[in-house]
Design a protein around this motif. Structure first.
Motif, PDB file in Angstrom:
ATOM      1  N   GLY A 100       0.826  -1.205   0.000  1.00  0.00           N
ATOM      2  CA  GLY A 100       0.000   0.000   0.000  1.00  0.00           C
ATOM      3  C   GLY A 100       0.861   1.255   0.000  1.00  0.00           C
ATOM      4  O   GLY A 100       0.515   2.267  -0.631  1.00  0.00           O
ATOM      5  N   THR A 101       1.984   1.197   0.685  1.00  0.00           N
ATOM      6  CA  THR A 101       2.897   2.342   0.720  1.00  0.00           C
ATOM      7  C   THR A 101       3.395   2.662  -0.688  1.00  0.00           C
ATOM      8  O   THR A 101       3.406   3.821  -1.112  1.00  0.00           O
ATOM      9  CB  THR A 101       4.071   2.026   1.674  1.00  0.00           C
ATOM     10  OG1 THR A 101       3.549   1.895   2.992  1.00  0.00           O
ATOM     11  CG2 THR A 101       5.148   3.089   1.634  1.00  0.00           C
ATOM     12  N   SER A 118      -5.416   4.758   9.160  1.00  0.00           N
ATOM     13  CA  SER A 118      -4.979   3.497   9.786  1.00  0.00           C
ATOM     14  C   SER A 118      -5.671   3.225  11.110  1.00  0.00           C
ATOM     15  O   SER A 118      -5.647   2.094  11.588  1.00  0.00           O
ATOM     16  CB  SER A 118      -3.477   3.551  10.071  1.00  0.00           C
ATOM     17  OG  SER A 118      -2.765   3.712   8.885  1.00  0.00           O
ATOM     18  N   ASP A 176      -7.038   6.646   0.395  1.00  0.00           N
ATOM     19  CA  ASP A 176      -6.246   5.457   0.703  1.00  0.00           C
ATOM     20  C   ASP A 176      -7.105   4.533   1.571  1.00  0.00           C
ATOM     21  O   ASP A 176      -7.271   4.769   2.763  1.00  0.00           O
ATOM     22  CB  ASP A 176      -4.973   5.913   1.426  1.00  0.00           C
ATOM     23  CG  ASP A 176      -4.149   4.755   1.955  1.00  0.00           C
ATOM     24  OD1 ASP A 176      -4.576   3.601   1.823  1.00  0.00           O
ATOM     25  OD2 ASP A 176      -3.069   5.036   2.525  1.00  0.00           O
ATOM     26  N   LYS A 214      -5.271  -6.730   3.932  1.00  0.00           N
ATOM     27  CA  LYS A 214      -5.901  -6.359   5.206  1.00  0.00           C
ATOM     28  C   LYS A 214      -7.334  -6.910   5.205  1.00  0.00           C
ATOM     29  O   LYS A 214      -7.498  -8.113   5.093  1.00  0.00           O
ATOM     30  CB  LYS A 214      -5.803  -4.851   5.409  1.00  0.00           C
ATOM     31  CG  LYS A 214      -4.334  -4.380   5.501  1.00  0.00           C
ATOM     32  CD  LYS A 214      -4.174  -2.905   5.826  1.00  0.00           C
ATOM     33  CE  LYS A 214      -2.704  -2.518   5.860  1.00  0.00           C
ATOM     34  NZ  LYS A 214      -2.498  -1.077   6.110  1.00  0.00           N
TER      35      LYS A 214
HETATM   36  C1  LIG Z   1      -1.546  -0.211   6.135  1.00  0.00           C
HETATM   37  C2  LIG Z   1      -1.675   1.109   5.468  1.00  0.00           C
HETATM   38  C3  LIG Z   1      -0.982   1.427   4.305  1.00  0.00           C
HETATM   39  C4  LIG Z   1      -0.020   0.568   3.591  1.00  0.00           C
HETATM   40  O1  LIG Z   1       0.606  -0.362   4.263  1.00  0.00           O
HETATM   41  P1  LIG Z   1       1.568  -1.407   3.569  1.00  0.00           P
HETATM   42  O2  LIG Z   1       2.092  -2.090   4.768  1.00  0.00           O
HETATM   43  O3  LIG Z   1       2.619  -0.648   2.844  1.00  0.00           O
HETATM   44  O4  LIG Z   1       0.746  -2.263   2.656  1.00  0.00           O
HETATM   45  C5  LIG Z   1      -1.219   2.626   3.675  1.00  0.00           C
HETATM   46  N1  LIG Z   1      -2.109   3.479   4.183  1.00  0.00           N
HETATM   47  C6  LIG Z   1      -2.805   3.226   5.288  1.00  0.00           C
HETATM   48  C7  LIG Z   1      -3.802   4.224   5.750  1.00  0.00           C
HETATM   49  C8  LIG Z   1      -2.603   2.033   5.986  1.00  0.00           C
HETATM   50  O5  LIG Z   1      -3.283   1.791   7.104  1.00  0.00           O
END
Ligand SMILES: *Cc1c(COP(=O)(O)O)cnc(C)c1O
Length: 417
Positions: A96-97, A174, A199, A228
């Motif tokens: 996701g990052t 998050s 996101d 997730k």
């Molecule tokens: C978990 C998360 C991500 C990305 O996480 P990765 O570990 O890189 O997959 C991005 N944005 C939010 C808001 C998240 O909670």
């Protein structure tokens, strides 16, 4: 779960892998971003596609031998398109990052302005925290939730946008337990002619199932993690309109990544197929019902929840009033000793350090996958309370640990075991 091939070569790693399976089986995985994928997804991720280089996109690769890689990636794209209804989907981000980085790289110049939620209020490192390169490359200002209610302050956000004049507004969080009103954030972005990146990392599964409103078709870009709530192969995804499709594709590859992780993309394809089944909607609804039951049980046990409750898969507990002598870190450790795995988390208006914050965050995606219902989750709330009320009492931790084990035995991780 056997790891015979690993064991034959490397018993030490085989032991660790088996211990990890046992840990996941016999304890409660309540980290809100985690889940348990099916054996089908595990199989796909452990497949021979890990060997394959497939730089480029289906039908336009820089390497030979990509016919099956093409098939798999196209399945992942088609299923994601069906799940989310986006005009364009890119399933290659490694996480996701990376998906967020692709959007910034495609749309912004260094020094451009990002307006995003403060990390301690529920934002994410990749939204511009100073420790992340995004925070160093761009000019970041952060918004906050309403400190009284714990809800997003949409009017405050719009005013801040007027004053800061960002190039992009980032939404999606998050550690935010409430529904997100995408339209209101879109209005704030439109008013200052900024892009809007939504996101949905945490709530990808809830959005796919229609249990949370979708930002697709509202925000310019929608990114997410794929492991997730949606419990598919590990990685990320970017969705956008035709207008930005080429820019996003080049920002993912070659802009930010090399060869895609084709085995993970196979896991995404399989997980997305599972998410298209009607049972997935039941799963997503149950996940939210379970989080509500957990939250109610915690409130009945004297805890306070940020925003007072939840609309999604997680609850955020603020320990400051109910347990002024217990930090989130202490609670996390005691709970782990009792077989309940979650994380200490900052809360809005945080007064302690991010390394030992004032709250705990608990999610129900993993428990729901293994079959927990609302009654089970109320019981889990009681168990959490017993531990956090007595974090130093070894006999309480042991008693709770036994109850956790019997809950786990009643709800096995894999149905065929
Ligand atoms: C978990 C998360 C991500 C990305 O996480 P990765 O570990 O890189 O997959 C991005 N944005 C939010 C808001 C998240 O909670």
């Amino acid at each position: 779960m056997e790891h015979d091939h690993v064991r034959a070569v490397d018993p030490a790693v085989a032991d660790a892998l088996e211990n990890e399976v046992d840990r996941q089986r016999s304890t409660l995985q309540m980290i809100a971003s985690e889940n348990h994928v099916s054996k089908a997804v595990l199989d796909a991720q452990g497949s021979a596609l890990t060997n394959k280089y497939a730089e480029g996109y289906p039908g336009e690769r820089y390497y030979g031998g990509c016919e099956y890689a093409d098939e798999v990636e196209q399945y992942a794209i088609d299923r994601a398109t069906e799940l989310f209804g986006a005009e364009h989907v890119n399933v290659q981000p490694h996480s996701g990052t990376q998906a967020n980085q692709a959007v910034y790289f495609a749309m912004l110049e260094p020094g451009d302005k990002i307006l995003s939620l403060d990390l301690t209020h529920g934002g994410h490192l990749s939204h511009g925290h100073p420790a992340n390169f995004v925070g160093q490359l761009y000019d970041v200002e952060q918004y906050e939730v309403n400190p009284e209610t714990g809800y997003l302050d949409y009017e405050g956000l719009a005013e801040q946008a007027e004053a800061f004049d960002p190039d992009i507004i980032v939404s999606g969080y998050s550690a935010y337990p409430r529904d997100i009103e995408w339209e209101r954030i879109q209005e704030a972005a439109d008013a200052v002619d900024a892009y809007h990146l939504a996101d949905i990392a945490h709530i990808t599964g809830l959005v796919a199932a229609g249990v949370h409103d979708s930002p697709v078709g509202i925000a310019d870009f929608v990114t997410g993690s794929t492991h997730k709530t949606i419990r598919s192969g590990r990685g990320g995804i970017v969705m956008t309109s035709e207008e930005y499709a080429d820019g996003i594709d080049s920002a993912v590859f070659p802009g930010g990544q090399g060869g895609p992780l084709m085995h993970n993309i196979a896991g995404k394809a399989v997980g997305f197929k599972e998410a298209l089944e009607p049972e997935f909607e039941d799963y997503a609804e149950q996940t939210v019902a379970n989080a509500k039951a957990l939250g109610e049980s915690l409130v009945d046990n004297g805890f306070s929840l940020v925003s007072g409750g939840t609309d999604n898969h997680l609850v955020l507990v603020d320990l400051r009033e109910s347990h002024p002598d217990t930090s989130g870190g202490t609670a996390e450790e005691a709970l782990e000793a009792a077989g309940i795995v979650l994380n200490g988390n900052t809360v809005p208006g945080e007064t302690r350090s991010p390394f030992d914050p004032s709250g705990i965050r608990a999610g129900t995606p993993g428990l729901t996958t293994r079959g927990f219902d609302e009654d089970d989750c109320r019981t889990v709330g009681d168990l959490i309370a017993r531990v956090v009320d007595n974090p130093d009492d070894q006999s309480v931790l042991e008693e709770v640990r036994e109850e956790v084990e019997s809950l786990c035995a009643e709800n096995p991780l894999y149905e065929d075991e």
